[in-house]
Design an enzyme around this catalytic site. Sequence first.
Site, PDB file in Angstrom:
ATOM      1  N   ARG A 101       0.829  -1.218   0.000  1.00 43.00           N
ATOM      2  CA  ARG A 101       0.000   0.000   0.000  1.00 43.00           C
ATOM      3  C   ARG A 101       0.859   1.263   0.000  1.00 43.00           C
ATOM      4  O   ARG A 101       0.444   2.303  -0.513  1.00 43.00           O
ATOM      5  CB  ARG A 101      -0.943  -0.005   1.209  1.00 43.00           C
ATOM      6  CG  ARG A 101      -2.008   1.115   1.197  1.00 43.00           C
ATOM      7  CD  ARG A 101      -3.037   0.895   2.294  1.00 43.00           C
ATOM      8  NE  ARG A 101      -4.093   1.905   2.294  1.00 43.00           N
ATOM      9  CZ  ARG A 101      -4.205   2.881   3.176  1.00 43.00           C
ATOM     10  NH1 ARG A 101      -3.310   2.990   4.146  1.00 43.00           N
ATOM     11  NH2 ARG A 101      -5.204   3.748   3.103  1.00 43.00           N
ATOM     12  N   ILE A 104      -6.776   7.979  -0.597  1.00 42.56           N
ATOM     13  CA  ILE A 104      -6.708   6.528  -0.711  1.00 42.56           C
ATOM     14  C   ILE A 104      -7.596   6.003   0.409  1.00 42.56           C
ATOM     15  O   ILE A 104      -7.482   6.433   1.559  1.00 42.56           O
ATOM     16  CB  ILE A 104      -5.248   6.010  -0.593  1.00 42.56           C
ATOM     17  CG1 ILE A 104      -5.202   4.481  -0.747  1.00 42.56           C
ATOM     18  CG2 ILE A 104      -4.563   6.463   0.674  1.00 42.56           C
ATOM     19  CD1 ILE A 104      -3.780   3.917  -0.852  1.00 42.56           C
ATOM     20  N   SER A 105      -8.539   5.134   0.062  1.00 38.73           N
ATOM     21  CA  SER A 105      -9.541   4.699   1.038  1.00 38.73           C
ATOM     22  C   SER A 105      -8.917   3.913   2.176  1.00 38.73           C
ATOM     23  O   SER A 105      -7.849   3.300   2.050  1.00 38.73           O
ATOM     24  CB  SER A 105     -10.609   3.828   0.354  1.00 38.73           C
ATOM     25  OG  SER A 105     -11.411   4.592  -0.502  1.00 38.73           O
ATOM     26  N   GLN A 106      -9.618   3.927   3.310  1.00 40.84           N
ATOM     27  CA  GLN A 106      -9.253   3.107   4.461  1.00 40.84           C
ATOM     28  C   GLN A 106      -9.185   1.643   4.029  1.00 40.84           C
ATOM     29  O   GLN A 106     -10.077   1.168   3.316  1.00 40.84           O
ATOM     30  CB  GLN A 106     -10.328   3.296   5.534  1.00 40.84           C
ATOM     31  CG  GLN A 106     -10.150   2.477   6.788  1.00 40.84           C
ATOM     32  CD  GLN A 106     -11.329   2.665   7.739  1.00 40.84           C
ATOM     33  OE1 GLN A 106     -12.275   3.398   7.438  1.00 40.84           O
ATOM     34  NE2 GLN A 106     -11.275   2.003   8.873  1.00 40.84           N
ATOM     35  N   PRO A 107      -8.150   0.899   4.427  1.00 40.31           N
ATOM     36  CA  PRO A 107      -8.048  -0.506   4.008  1.00 40.31           C
ATOM     37  C   PRO A 107      -9.288  -1.338   4.329  1.00 40.31           C
ATOM     38  O   PRO A 107      -9.717  -2.159   3.509  1.00 40.31           O
ATOM     39  CB  PRO A 107      -6.813  -1.003   4.766  1.00 40.31           C
ATOM     40  CG  PRO A 107      -5.961   0.224   4.889  1.00 40.31           C
ATOM     41  CD  PRO A 107      -6.923   1.352   5.116  1.00 40.31           C
TER      42      PRO A 107
END
Length: 216
Positions: free
Chosen positions: A37, A63-66
């Site tokens: 990531r 970038i979205s939360q995992p």
Amino acid sequence: MVDSYKHKGQRLALVEKIKEKGITDEKVLEAIGKIPRHFFMDSAFEAHAYQDKPFSIGEGQTISQPYTVALQTELLEVNEGDKVLEVGTGSGYQAAVLMEVGAEVYTIEYNRILHNRSRHLLQSMAYQGRFFFGDGSKGLPSFAPYDKIIVTAGAPSLPKELIKQLKVGGILVIPVGDDRVQHMTRITKIDEKTIQKEDFGMCSFVKLRGEYGWKG
């Protein structure tokens, strides 16, 4: 770009966190554990890469939360070889996860800078998706129909154009709501006139831009 033992250890810890939050799909967990990531973020912010939180990538995008990436992917129920349309390439991280779980990915981005950046990054990582610049709220009708569609930005309503481009039996996962809070929504296309709608709780995404998204 270096993917060290430390990074790999951080990813294993991240996988455990999202498992604790309820993600059970082993293919999704493997993808999160495999993909570096930190490659998708500015090196100055590498320390934040394996925290379970969203992070700015510039251009007013994140970038979205995992966990959110894992949840959307799990809800999509991807089968090997599924033709998947992703609306909102962003950093490219979600596209990488989709490809790791076996999808044939068509991804479209509204912002040209992000489109160019994510395409070059993913191709340098040997991902073979198809990358497009344009208004994703209208989908990609020339390549339809799709087995699955995923939208990684908040929509004010369900874009009818996307439902049209979904195969019967296909799934659309999309955050729908206002410009601050949305509901994670899964649509299953029962037939050409009937859909099933499911709500998987509140979430918060950047705005979906375009003709069937937020104007301005």
